[in-house]
Design a protein around this motif. Sequence first.
Motif, mmCIF file in Angstrom:
data_model
loop_
_atom_site.group_PDB
_atom_site.id
_atom_site.type_symbol
_atom_site.label_atom_id
_atom_site.label_comp_id
_atom_site.label_asym_id
_atom_site.label_seq_id
_atom_site.Cartn_x
_atom_site.Cartn_y
_atom_site.Cartn_z
ATOM 1 N N ASP A 6 0.815 -1.211 0.000
ATOM 2 C CA ASP A 6 0.000 0.000 0.000
ATOM 3 C C ASP A 6 0.852 1.265 0.000
ATOM 4 O O ASP A 6 0.330 2.367 -0.201
ATOM 5 N N ASP A 7 2.162 1.122 0.233
ATOM 6 C CA ASP A 7 3.068 2.274 0.231
ATOM 7 C C ASP A 7 3.401 2.742 -1.175
ATOM 8 O O ASP A 7 3.876 3.869 -1.352
ATOM 9 N N LEU A 8 3.155 1.903 -2.182
ATOM 10 C CA LEU A 8 3.490 2.257 -3.560
ATOM 11 C C LEU A 8 2.292 2.889 -4.261
ATOM 12 O O LEU A 8 1.160 2.451 -4.055
ATOM 13 N N LEU A 37 -1.154 -13.828 -8.565
ATOM 14 C CA LEU A 37 -1.996 -13.761 -7.367
ATOM 15 C C LEU A 37 -1.774 -12.391 -6.754
ATOM 16 O O LEU A 37 -0.760 -12.142 -6.111
ATOM 17 N N ILE A 38 -2.705 -11.475 -6.991
ATOM 18 C CA ILE A 38 -2.469 -10.063 -6.722
ATOM 19 C C ILE A 38 -3.210 -9.573 -5.468
ATOM 20 O O ILE A 38 -4.229 -10.136 -5.082
ATOM 21 N N PRO A 39 -2.696 -8.496 -4.848
ATOM 22 C CA PRO A 39 -3.446 -7.831 -3.785
ATOM 23 C C PRO A 39 -4.590 -7.017 -4.385
ATOM 24 O O PRO A 39 -4.784 -7.008 -5.612
ATOM 25 N N ASP A 40 -5.329 -6.303 -3.547
ATOM 26 C CA ASP A 40 -6.503 -5.581 -4.066
ATOM 27 C C ASP A 40 -6.175 -4.208 -4.651
ATOM 28 O O ASP A 40 -7.058 -3.542 -5.193
ATOM 29 N N PHE A 41 -4.896 -3.777 -4.554
ATOM 30 C CA PHE A 41 -4.472 -2.476 -5.084
ATOM 31 C C PHE A 41 -5.350 -1.338 -4.558
ATOM 32 O O PHE A 41 -5.541 -0.321 -5.223
ATOM 33 N N GLN A 42 -5.921 -1.531 -3.378
ATOM 34 C CA GLN A 42 -6.812 -0.547 -2.745
ATOM 35 C C GLN A 42 -7.951 -0.128 -3.660
ATOM 36 O O GLN A 42 -8.464 0.988 -3.584
ATOM 37 N N GLY A 43 -8.355 -1.044 -4.537
ATOM 38 C CA GLY A 43 -9.481 -0.774 -5.417
ATOM 39 C C GLY A 43 -9.162 0.076 -6.633
ATOM 40 O O GLY A 43 -10.088 0.506 -7.337
ATOM 41 N N ASP A 44 -7.886 0.299 -6.931
ATOM 42 C CA ASP A 44 -7.484 1.162 -8.047
ATOM 43 C C ASP A 44 -7.663 0.421 -9.373
ATOM 44 O O ASP A 44 -6.910 -0.510 -9.666
ATOM 45 N N PRO A 45 -8.615 0.822 -10.210
ATOM 46 C CA PRO A 45 -8.841 0.109 -11.480
ATOM 47 C C PRO A 45 -7.678 0.261 -12.451
ATOM 48 O O PRO A 45 -7.429 -0.635 -13.263
ATOM 49 N N ASP A 46 -6.958 1.378 -12.385
ATOM 50 C CA ASP A 46 -5.817 1.570 -13.286
ATOM 51 C C ASP A 46 -4.686 0.601 -12.956
ATOM 52 O O ASP A 46 -3.999 0.098 -13.860
ATOM 53 N N ALA A 47 -4.477 0.343 -11.669
ATOM 54 C CA ALA A 47 -3.447 -0.620 -11.272
ATOM 55 C C ALA A 47 -3.804 -2.011 -11.781
ATOM 56 O O ALA A 47 -2.949 -2.728 -12.333
ATOM 57 N N SER A 97 -13.668 -8.262 9.489
ATOM 58 C CA SER A 97 -13.222 -7.308 10.510
ATOM 59 C C SER A 97 -12.300 -7.962 11.527
ATOM 60 O O SER A 97 -11.455 -7.293 12.131
ATOM 61 N N ARG A 98 -12.437 -9.273 11.691
ATOM 62 C CA ARG A 98 -11.603 -9.987 12.663
ATOM 63 C C ARG A 98 -10.365 -10.611 12.025
ATOM 64 O O ARG A 98 -9.299 -10.639 12.626
ATOM 65 N N VAL A 99 -10.519 -11.114 10.823
ATOM 66 C CA VAL A 99 -9.452 -11.885 10.193
ATOM 67 C C VAL A 99 -8.545 -11.023 9.322
ATOM 68 O O VAL A 99 -7.326 -11.164 9.345
ATOM 69 N N ARG A 100 -9.133 -10.116 8.546
ATOM 70 C CA ARG A 100 -8.339 -9.249 7.656
ATOM 71 C C ARG A 100 -8.955 -7.845 7.639
ATOM 72 O O ARG A 100 -9.568 -7.411 6.665
ATOM 73 N N PRO A 101 -8.774 -7.106 8.742
ATOM 74 C CA PRO A 101 -9.475 -5.836 8.929
ATOM 75 C C PRO A 101 -9.087 -4.732 7.949
ATOM 76 O O PRO A 101 -9.859 -3.793 7.763
ATOM 77 N N GLN A 102 -7.930 -4.831 7.305
ATOM 78 C CA GLN A 102 -7.530 -3.794 6.349
ATOM 79 C C GLN A 102 -8.002 -4.088 4.927
ATOM 80 O O GLN A 102 -7.739 -3.311 4.019
ATOM 81 N N ALA A 103 -8.690 -5.207 4.764
ATOM 82 C CA ALA A 103 -9.243 -5.558 3.461
ATOM 83 C C ALA A 103 -10.737 -5.255 3.444
ATOM 84 O O ALA A 103 -11.336 -4.918 4.461
ATOM 85 N N ASP A 104 -11.337 -5.360 2.268
ATOM 86 C CA ASP A 104 -12.754 -5.077 2.107
ATOM 87 C C ASP A 104 -13.341 -6.104 1.146
ATOM 88 O O ASP A 104 -12.883 -6.233 0.002
ATOM 89 N N TYR A 105 -14.328 -6.831 1.608
ATOM 90 C CA TYR A 105 -14.912 -7.916 0.816
ATOM 91 C C TYR A 105 -15.481 -7.407 -0.512
ATOM 92 O O TYR A 105 -15.211 -7.983 -1.579
#
Length: 293
Positions: free
Chosen positions: A112-114, A141-151, A175-183
């Motif tokens: 998330d720092d990039l 196998l990618i992360p969610d890119f904070q929802g950025d469609p361009d990424a 909220s308990r298992v991966r609180p920084q993610a969003d389903y």
Amino acid sequence: MGRSEHTHQRKPDWLRIPVRGGRDLNRVKALLKSLHLNTVCVEANCPNRMECFASRTATFMVLGSVCTRNCRFCNVSPGTPEPVDAEEPVRLARAARELGLRHVVVTSVTRDDLPDGGAGHFAAVIRELRTRLPEASIEVLIPDFQGDPDALATVIEAGPEVINHNVETVPRLYSRVRPQADYRRSLELLKRAADCGRPMAVKTGLMLGLGETREEVLELFDDLRRAGCDFLTIGQYLAPSSEHYPVAEYVKPEVFDDYRKEAEKRGFRHVASAPFVRSSYKAAEALEGKAEA
């Protein structure tokens, strides 16, 4: 499968399999060390790693070994990541060629720092693999890119055969298992990938034994199919340590088989569902449409 109390439980017999070593594993370890590369297979001591190496499949982990998130199920260290290594794609492609891989899986820590979440680095890896190992198929196998469609578009345009992003668990437990993610954000990523118009498979995976109910799992399957997901992996959650999220239940093999059948009814092209299944399990065979769950 009900909501079990989070207690320390003795592992049942079906979760006790020998972790094999051997000449092939030692060769892989030596090559990775010489090229300063990480694989999830070796780093996580995956019980399937010898089977995967034997079928010429490996999962590389790029962008360092420190994650900007702190999911309670994950053994990757959270903290401040190291700078991006611009030469890593070249070394990874060289390793894949030397190992004679026919299917290369590339994952990463979450960055998330990039500005682009590491999407450009994924694209560079794909391009190098295409150049040095054109006969191999590529899965990211990618992360969610904070929802950025361009990424996401940056990765898709590089042309992998498979886009994989794990939802990991049912929405109630986020909220308990991966609180920084969003389903919903993860579902949207999968849907964007499915709707991009390119001939590639869309894949996801989840863990059982975190306290989910059967109804929640089946609702998750429906969500994934509506999002256009093609491939599904389902495995048993195993807590890396007593400091991680505790195992609520050791799910019996026959329950995994039931979930496989339920997922197949819903139209998934391939489902791998068993206690030791992980995201990359029989990944090449799944893509070829020949694997058994």
